[in-house]
Design a protein around this motif. Structure first.
Motif, PDB file in Angstrom:
ATOM      1  N   HIS A  94       0.856  -1.184   0.000  1.00 25.28           N
ATOM      2  CA  HIS A  94       0.000   0.000   0.000  1.00 25.28           C
ATOM      3  C   HIS A  94       0.896   1.239   0.000  1.00 25.28           C
ATOM      4  N   LEU A  95       0.860   1.994  -1.065  1.00 26.27           N
ATOM      5  CA  LEU A  95       1.639   3.225  -1.176  1.00 26.27           C
ATOM      6  C   LEU A  95       0.721   4.331  -1.685  1.00 26.27           C
ATOM      7  N   ASP A  96       0.738   5.440  -1.003  1.00 27.24           N
ATOM      8  CA  ASP A  96      -0.147   6.552  -1.352  1.00 27.24           C
ATOM      9  C   ASP A  96       0.688   7.760  -1.765  1.00 27.24           C
ATOM     10  N   GLY A  97       1.041   7.795  -3.043  1.00 30.26           N
ATOM     11  CA  GLY A  97       1.802   8.919  -3.566  1.00 30.26           C
ATOM     12  C   GLY A  97       3.199   9.025  -2.989  1.00 30.26           C
ATOM     13  N   VAL A  98       3.906   7.891  -2.877  1.00 25.93           N
ATOM     14  CA  VAL A  98       5.263   7.867  -2.318  1.00 25.93           C
ATOM     15  C   VAL A  98       6.283   7.960  -3.440  1.00 25.93           C
ATOM     16  N   ARG A  99       7.312   8.756  -3.222  1.00 25.95           N
ATOM     17  CA  ARG A  99       8.429   8.785  -4.173  1.00 25.95           C
ATOM     18  C   ARG A  99       9.698   9.162  -3.431  1.00 25.95           C
ATOM     19  N   LEU A 100      10.830   8.782  -3.988  1.00 27.04           N
ATOM     20  CA  LEU A 100      12.116   9.189  -3.431  1.00 27.04           C
ATOM     21  C   LEU A 100      12.451  10.587  -3.926  1.00 27.04           C
ATOM     22  N   ASP A 101      12.979  11.401  -3.040  1.00 30.31           N
ATOM     23  CA  ASP A 101      13.406  12.732  -3.420  1.00 30.31           C
ATOM     24  C   ASP A 101      14.516  12.634  -4.465  1.00 30.31           C
ATOM     25  N   PRO A 102      14.553  13.537  -5.447  1.00 29.09           N
ATOM     26  CA  PRO A 102      15.602  13.477  -6.465  1.00 29.09           C
ATOM     27  C   PRO A 102      17.018  13.426  -5.893  1.00 29.09           C
ATOM     28  N   VAL A 103      17.232  14.027  -4.750  1.00 32.50           N
ATOM     29  CA  VAL A 103      18.579  14.022  -4.173  1.00 32.50           C
ATOM     30  C   VAL A 103      18.985  12.625  -3.711  1.00 32.50           C
ATOM     31  N   ALA A 104      18.003  11.750  -3.516  1.00 35.37           N
ATOM     32  CA  ALA A 104      18.286  10.409  -3.008  1.00 35.37           C
ATOM     33  C   ALA A 104      18.301   9.342  -4.089  1.00 35.37           C
ATOM     34  N   LEU A 105      18.062   9.730  -5.345  1.00 32.44           N
ATOM     35  CA  LEU A 105      17.965   8.742  -6.410  1.00 32.44           C
ATOM     36  C   LEU A 105      19.339   8.351  -6.942  1.00 32.44           C
ATOM     37  N   PRO A 106      19.583   7.056  -7.134  1.00 34.69           N
ATOM     38  CA  PRO A 106      20.865   6.624  -7.705  1.00 34.69           C
ATOM     39  C   PRO A 106      20.914   6.860  -9.204  1.00 34.69           C
ATOM     40  N   ASP A 107      22.103   7.135  -9.719  1.00 36.39           N
ATOM     41  CA  ASP A 107      22.279   7.250 -11.171  1.00 36.39           C
ATOM     42  C   ASP A 107      22.141   5.887 -11.836  1.00 36.39           C
ATOM     43  N   VAL A 108      22.580   4.851 -11.148  1.00 38.64           N
ATOM     44  CA  VAL A 108      22.488   3.487 -11.661  1.00 38.64           C
ATOM     45  C   VAL A 108      21.526   2.706 -10.773  1.00 38.64           C
ATOM     46  N   VAL A 109      20.369   2.359 -11.314  1.00 36.00           N
ATOM     47  CA  VAL A 109      19.399   1.570 -10.551  1.00 36.00           C
ATOM     48  C   VAL A 109      19.902   0.127 -10.520  1.00 36.00           C
ATOM     49  N   PRO A 110      20.081  -0.441  -9.333  1.00 35.41           N
ATOM     50  CA  PRO A 110      20.626  -1.802  -9.270  1.00 35.41           C
ATOM     51  C   PRO A 110      19.635  -2.833  -9.805  1.00 35.41           C
ATOM     52  N   ASP A 111      20.180  -3.931 -10.279  1.00 29.30           N
ATOM     53  CA  ASP A 111      19.320  -5.048 -10.671  1.00 29.30           C
ATOM     54  C   ASP A 111      18.558  -5.542  -9.446  1.00 29.30           C
ATOM     55  N   ILE A 112      17.274  -5.803  -9.650  1.00 31.60           N
ATOM     56  CA  ILE A 112      16.457  -6.420  -8.611  1.00 31.60           C
ATOM     57  C   ILE A 112      16.222  -7.864  -9.026  1.00 31.60           C
ATOM     58  N   LEU A 113      16.783  -8.771  -8.261  1.00 35.44           N
ATOM     59  CA  LEU A 113      16.668 -10.190  -8.556  1.00 35.44           C
ATOM     60  C   LEU A 113      15.722 -10.846  -7.557  1.00 35.44           C
ATOM     61  N   ALA A 114      15.204 -11.994  -7.929  1.00 39.07           N
ATOM     62  CA  ALA A 114      14.329 -12.747  -7.037  1.00 39.07           C
ATOM     63  C   ALA A 114      15.038 -14.020  -6.598  1.00 39.07           C
ATOM     64  N   GLY A 115      15.117 -14.222  -5.305  1.00 40.49           N
ATOM     65  CA  GLY A 115      15.688 -15.449  -4.762  1.00 40.49           C
ATOM     66  C   GLY A 115      14.566 -16.432  -4.502  1.00 40.49           C
ATOM     67  N   VAL A 116      14.358 -17.350  -5.413  1.00 41.09           N
ATOM     68  CA  VAL A 116      13.206 -18.260  -5.357  1.00 41.09           C
ATOM     69  C   VAL A 116      13.627 -19.654  -5.825  1.00 41.09           C
ATOM     70  N   ARG A 117      12.702 -20.639  -5.665  1.00 38.49           N
ATOM     71  CA  ARG A 117      13.052 -21.983  -6.133  1.00 38.49           C
ATOM     72  C   ARG A 117      11.895 -22.764  -6.733  1.00 38.49           C
ATOM     73  N   GLY A 118      10.671 -22.568  -6.309  1.00 39.55           N
ATOM     74  CA  GLY A 118       9.547 -23.329  -6.832  1.00 39.55           C
ATOM     75  C   GLY A 118       9.172 -22.918  -8.243  1.00 39.55           C
ATOM     76  N   PRO A 119       8.522 -23.806  -9.015  1.00 38.50           N
ATOM     77  CA  PRO A 119       8.174 -23.488 -10.411  1.00 38.50           C
ATOM     78  C   PRO A 119       7.369 -22.207 -10.570  1.00 38.50           C
ATOM     79  N   LYS A 120       6.344 -22.003  -9.743  1.00 41.01           N
ATOM     80  CA  LYS A 120       5.526 -20.791  -9.868  1.00 41.01           C
ATOM     81  C   LYS A 120       6.327 -19.541  -9.513  1.00 41.01           C
ATOM     82  N   SER A 121       7.170 -19.657  -8.504  1.00 37.12           N
ATOM     83  CA  SER A 121       8.000 -18.510  -8.109  1.00 37.12           C
ATOM     84  C   SER A 121       9.042 -18.206  -9.178  1.00 37.12           C
ATOM     85  N   LEU A 122       9.610 -19.229  -9.791  1.00 31.53           N
ATOM     86  CA  LEU A 122      10.565 -19.013 -10.877  1.00 31.53           C
ATOM     87  C   LEU A 122       9.887 -18.325 -12.050  1.00 31.53           C
TER      88      LEU A 122
END
Length: 324
Positions: free
Chosen positions: A145-173
């Motif tokens: 639940h997020l209601d108009g949330v954003r990071l301030d421009p001063v806090a934003l990274p120039d390089v957005v890191p990869d977001i990976l999923a650590g999972v194992r089951g078929p549906k999660s994969l």
């Protein structure tokens, strides 16, 4: 003295129980030896993933640091975004983050296991990526639940890191293939399991596959195999079924485990050839062959988990496979 070339495809795991005063020397030595990445874990009762990553990043110069993994149920996604954005901004291009369900028993013990782990993970990854991109985020999901949330421009990274999923089951994969930039597979990862996982992931865009494996390298292959055994004692448990099912000896392994009174007995009785298939273990040449097999199966990032009472010494031995 000339530094060794970095093998960006091979990383090493920071042992979760390493004494605190050895953590930063271990990380610096991993960088000196040429490992491309160091991955930290966040296991309940041990150390926090974000704190470890920050300390390692600040004490090294170039090695990538992965957090594998942050349980989605443990942190509000907006506050997780603050932490991840801070790391990525302070150390651009050096951060990878995996999120996942977490171990069910751990999450239940803290009252944070959702009715639908898949729904939570989908909502979480989607919102986390939006926040890291600086988007004004509105979410009314089942869990997020997020209601108009954003990071301030001063806090934003120039390089957005990869977001990976650590999972194992078929549906999660399959979900990881839809929403994540990559998937982290816990150990053991044989080539057969990597191929099976990629079949479930079925990503239609570039997708990293990070594989953890117990690792032991020694000039004497039998010494290496013996050292790797204790790290494999868990694989006969039900949670590891997905890792074992694609293997030709899966039924024999299950039968062996059912006939053993303890995990330790199971590990002792495993045939050497099973250990060689389930770990990166053996002579340096044999271990390099294992790495080639993982890459051929589609693994993009190999993470070696050292075993034994001397992690620093193990690190030196594991480095003999780099650059292969």
């Amino acid at each position: 003295m000339r530094s060794p070339a970095t093998d960006r495809t091979v990383g090493v795991l920071l042992p979760r129980d390493l004494p605190a005063d050895r953590i930063l020397p271990y990380a610096r030595r991993a960088e000196e030896l040429g490992f491309g990445a160091l991955w930290v874990v966040e296991d309940l009762g041990f150390r926090g993933g974000v704190a470890q990553a920050a300390a390692v990043l600040a004490s090294t110069d170039r090695i990538r640091v992965g957090i594998g993994l942050l349980p989605a149920g443990a942190r509000n996604v907006a506050f997780a975004a603050l932490e991840i954005a801070s790391l990525a901004q302070l150390f651009p291009g050096r951060v990878d983050v995996a999120v996942g369900h977490g171990m069910p028993q751990w999450m239940r013990s803290v009252g944070q296991w959702p009715r639908s782990p898949l729904t939570l993970l989908r909502e979480y990854v989607d919102a986390l990526r939006a926040l890291l991109r600086g988007e004004l985020t509105q979410r009314r999901g089942q869990y997020v639940h997020l209601d108009g949330v954003r990071l301030d421009p001063v806090a934003l990274p120039d390089v957005v890191p990869d977001i990976l999923a650590g999972v194992r089951g078929p549906k999660s994969l399959a979900l990881s293939g839809e929403v994540a930039d990559g998937t982290v597979l816990a150990e053991p990862v044989a080539p057969e399991y990597a191929r099976a996982a990629l079949g479930h992931i079925a990503a239609d865009r570039p997708h990293r596959l990070v594989a953890y494996n117990i690792a032991s390298v020694d000039a004497d292959p039998l010494t290496a195999l013996a050292a790797a055994r204790p790290g494999l004692e868990w694989i006969g448990e039900p949670d590891w079924h997905a890792h074992i099912a694609p293997l030709s000896f899966a039924e024999e392994l299950a039968a062996l485990r059912s006939g053993c009174a303890s995990r330790a007995e199971f590990a002792r009785r495993m045939p050497d050839d099973w250990v060689a298939r389930l770990a990166v273990a053996g002579s340096p040449e044999e271990a390099r062959t294992r790495l080639h097999g993982l890459r051929a199966a589609g693994v993009t990032d190999i993470v070696l988990a050292p075993v034994g009472p001397d992690p620093a010494g193990a690190l030196e031995s594991l480095a003999t496979v780099l650059g292969a």
